[in-house]
Design a protein around this motif. Structure first.
Motif, mmCIF file in Angstrom:
data_model
loop_
_atom_site.group_PDB
_atom_site.id
_atom_site.type_symbol
_atom_site.label_atom_id
_atom_site.label_comp_id
_atom_site.label_asym_id
_atom_site.label_seq_id
_atom_site.Cartn_x
_atom_site.Cartn_y
_atom_site.Cartn_z
ATOM 1 N N GLU A 87 -3.179 22.708 9.015
ATOM 2 C CA GLU A 87 -3.318 23.243 10.367
ATOM 3 C C GLU A 87 -1.972 23.548 11.008
ATOM 4 O OE1 GLU A 87 -3.611 18.919 12.666
ATOM 5 O OE2 GLU A 87 -5.343 20.268 12.609
ATOM 6 N N LEU A 88 -0.882 23.140 10.341
ATOM 7 C CA LEU A 88 0.458 23.439 10.839
ATOM 8 C C LEU A 88 0.912 24.847 10.466
ATOM 9 C CD1 LEU A 88 2.288 20.088 9.951
ATOM 10 C CD2 LEU A 88 1.351 20.791 12.154
ATOM 11 N N LEU A 89 0.124 25.534 9.624
ATOM 12 C CA LEU A 89 0.567 26.822 9.084
ATOM 13 C C LEU A 89 -0.249 27.991 9.643
ATOM 14 C CD1 LEU A 89 2.367 28.355 7.049
ATOM 15 C CD2 LEU A 89 0.584 27.994 5.344
ATOM 16 N N SER A 90 0.470 29.000 10.146
ATOM 17 C CA SER A 90 -0.144 30.262 10.571
ATOM 18 C C SER A 90 0.643 31.409 9.939
ATOM 19 C CB SER A 90 -0.132 30.403 12.096
ATOM 20 O OG SER A 90 -0.944 29.420 12.705
ATOM 21 N N VAL A 91 -0.071 32.391 9.420
ATOM 22 C CA VAL A 91 0.577 33.520 8.741
ATOM 23 C C VAL A 91 -0.032 34.825 9.242
ATOM 24 C CG1 VAL A 91 1.079 34.640 6.536
ATOM 25 C CG2 VAL A 91 0.971 32.143 6.667
ATOM 26 N N LYS A 92 0.833 35.755 9.596
ATOM 27 C CA LYS A 92 0.402 37.080 10.036
ATOM 28 C C LYS A 92 1.124 38.138 9.218
ATOM 29 C CE LYS A 92 0.065 39.828 14.328
ATOM 30 N NZ LYS A 92 0.406 39.847 15.771
ATOM 31 N N ASP A 93 0.395 39.147 8.782
ATOM 32 C CA ASP A 93 1.035 40.284 8.135
ATOM 33 C C ASP A 93 1.285 41.321 9.227
ATOM 34 O OD1 ASP A 93 1.815 42.504 6.682
ATOM 35 O OD2 ASP A 93 0.496 42.048 5.012
ATOM 36 N N ASP A 94 2.547 41.465 9.598
ATOM 37 C CA ASP A 94 2.898 42.291 10.758
ATOM 38 C C ASP A 94 3.878 43.387 10.351
ATOM 39 O OD1 ASP A 94 3.354 43.322 13.228
ATOM 40 O OD2 ASP A 94 4.152 41.502 14.132
ATOM 41 N N PRO A 95 3.369 44.541 9.870
ATOM 42 C CA PRO A 95 4.254 45.595 9.367
ATOM 43 C C PRO A 95 5.185 46.174 10.425
ATOM 44 C CG PRO A 95 1.994 46.386 9.541
ATOM 45 C CD PRO A 95 1.941 44.915 9.771
ATOM 46 N N LEU A 96 4.848 46.016 11.695
ATOM 47 C CA LEU A 96 5.656 46.605 12.761
ATOM 48 C C LEU A 96 6.517 45.569 13.466
ATOM 49 C CD1 LEU A 96 2.939 48.977 14.237
ATOM 50 C CD2 LEU A 96 4.635 49.470 12.483
ATOM 51 N N HIS A 97 6.722 44.421 12.834
ATOM 52 C CA HIS A 97 7.552 43.378 13.427
ATOM 53 C C HIS A 97 8.968 43.909 13.664
ATOM 54 C CE1 HIS A 97 9.738 39.583 13.879
ATOM 55 N NE2 HIS A 97 8.569 39.014 14.111
ATOM 56 N N LYS A 98 9.586 43.465 14.749
ATOM 57 C CA LYS A 98 10.905 43.988 15.124
ATOM 58 C C LYS A 98 11.971 43.699 14.078
ATOM 59 C CE LYS A 98 12.101 39.882 17.886
ATOM 60 N NZ LYS A 98 12.506 39.406 19.229
ATOM 61 N N TRP A 99 11.767 42.704 13.226
ATOM 62 C CA TRP A 99 12.751 42.384 12.192
ATOM 63 C C TRP A 99 12.507 43.139 10.891
ATOM 64 C CZ3 TRP A 99 12.792 36.349 13.004
ATOM 65 C CH2 TRP A 99 13.498 36.068 14.172
ATOM 66 N N ASN A 100 11.443 43.908 10.823
ATOM 67 C CA ASN A 100 11.182 44.698 9.623
ATOM 68 C C ASN A 100 12.042 45.952 9.672
ATOM 69 O OD1 ASN A 100 10.179 45.870 7.342
ATOM 70 N ND2 ASN A 100 8.056 45.969 8.016
#
Length: 357
Positions: A278-291
């Motif tokens: 429950e400590l882990l969250s994952v998002k696939d975010d192609p438009l993230h500002k660091w991409n």
């Protein structure tokens, strides 16, 4: 540069010659320039340009044939259409993809308005001077650093495209610059050690080569005089890149196509269930500002969108292409990879930890 009008003209030629068929073309054109500093102090320069194209054609029964090309020449495309139609007769008869239309492919993200091609490519002379300075900085960081045998500074311009006979045409330009510095050193009385670091940015002006050299040097110096570790139990903290490697090894768990093919530990019923801490969250975010080089559309021309994969350990979403989305009764997430067999894959992981971490 890939021209939208030229792609549309190519499709018009195909439609005129074979008005009864449906087809699409997708791919990319990549231009690379690289400089390296040799141990002798001389420079090594190189450049390459390559194009990869995937053409799909649907026959009257809806079956799909796929052909890979390395050119957008009209004659080759026309010949490839015939080959694709011939191979379509031997293609699968179930789980067939449709030709995306402008209405079903979604609107491209607002970031598409950003004129990526305004980032001018650096002159090869500027790249060489910047790399030589960074290598010299790394060598001078500590007296035990002896050499920088592996180093490179590369700039790349990727032009992606997708077009089909339904009128959907999309193009995108992604420039990027990457650098790698790998040094060797030896402290007296200890074995030789080596360590490196790399950086990635949109342009040479935005890449901090001094920072890449500093981190590479600090990493190497920290390993020059290793001490013995007493036996015992220790908590392990993964570096960011090591953790991403580990996460990628379990990427199968987010693949909707693998669930359909029964090649996954998950089933459709797993959605909504706890599959991790429950400590882990994952998002696939192609438009993230660091991409640095975000994709705006996938291999089917579908607009990308962020997908929450894990939320506090609960499986919330999957990567989908058009076929898996239809079978799951959802909308494609824009993660399709088109080839001999259509697959899905990640764009940009965004991992967050739970409270207290």
């Amino acid at each position: 540069m890939i021209n939208v009008n030229e792609i549309q003209k190519l499709l018009e030629k195909i439609k005129t010659a074979k008005p009864e068929i449906r087809c699409d073309i997708s791919g990319s054109s990549v231009a690379d320039q690289t400089v390296k500093v040799k141990e002798s102090g001389t420079l090594d320069q190189g450049a390459s340009q390559r194009t990869s194209v995937t053409l799909r054609a649907w026959n009257a029964n809806g079956r799909v044939g796929v052909v890979q090309l390395t050119s957008l020449a009209a004659e080759e495309l026309m010949s490839a259409v015939d080959e694709a139609l011939a191979s379509a007769e031997l293609g699968p008869a179930e789980d067939l993809p449709d030709v995306p239309s402008p209405d079903t492919a979604g609107q491209l993200p607002a970031v598409s308005a950003k004129a990526a091609d305004e980032k001018k490519l650096a002159a090869i002379e500027d790249m060489a001077q910047s790399l030589e300075t960074a290598v010299a900085q790394l060598k001078s960081f500590h007296p035990d650093i002896q050499s920088v045998p592996y180093n490179a500074l590369s700039q790349r311009r990727v032009e992606r495209f997708y077009a089909n006979t339904s009128g959907l045409v999309r193009t995108q330009i992604n420039p990027s610059v990457s650098a790698y510095l790998y040094a060797r050193g030896q402290a007296e009385g200890f074995k030789p050690r080596a360590a490196g670091h790399w950086g990635h940015e949109v342009s040479l002006g935005e890449l901090n080569l001094s920072d890449v050299a500093r981190v590479a040097a600090e990493t190497l110096v920290a390993h020059l005089k290793p001490g013995k570790i007493p036996s015992g139990n220790y908590p392990v903290v993964f570096s960011g890149r090591a953790f991403l490697d580990l996460l990628s090894a379990f990427g199968n768990l987010f693949n909707a196509q693998n669930i359909i093919d029964r090649q996954s530990l998950h089933t459709r019923e797993t959605l909504g269930q706890a599959v991790a801490s429950e400590l882990l969250s994952v998002k696939d975010d192609p438009l993230h500002k660091w991409n640095v080089a975000p994709a705006l559309f996938d291999g089917e021309g579908t607009a990308v969108q962020p997908v929450v994969l894990l939320e506090k350990g609960i499986l919330k979403g999957l990567w989908h292409h058009s076929v898996s989305a239809k079978k799951f009764g959802v909308v494609s997430t824009g993660h399709a990879r088109v080839g001999a067999k259509m697959t899905v894959g990640p764009w940009f992981y965004n991992v967050s930890a739970g409270e207290g971490l």
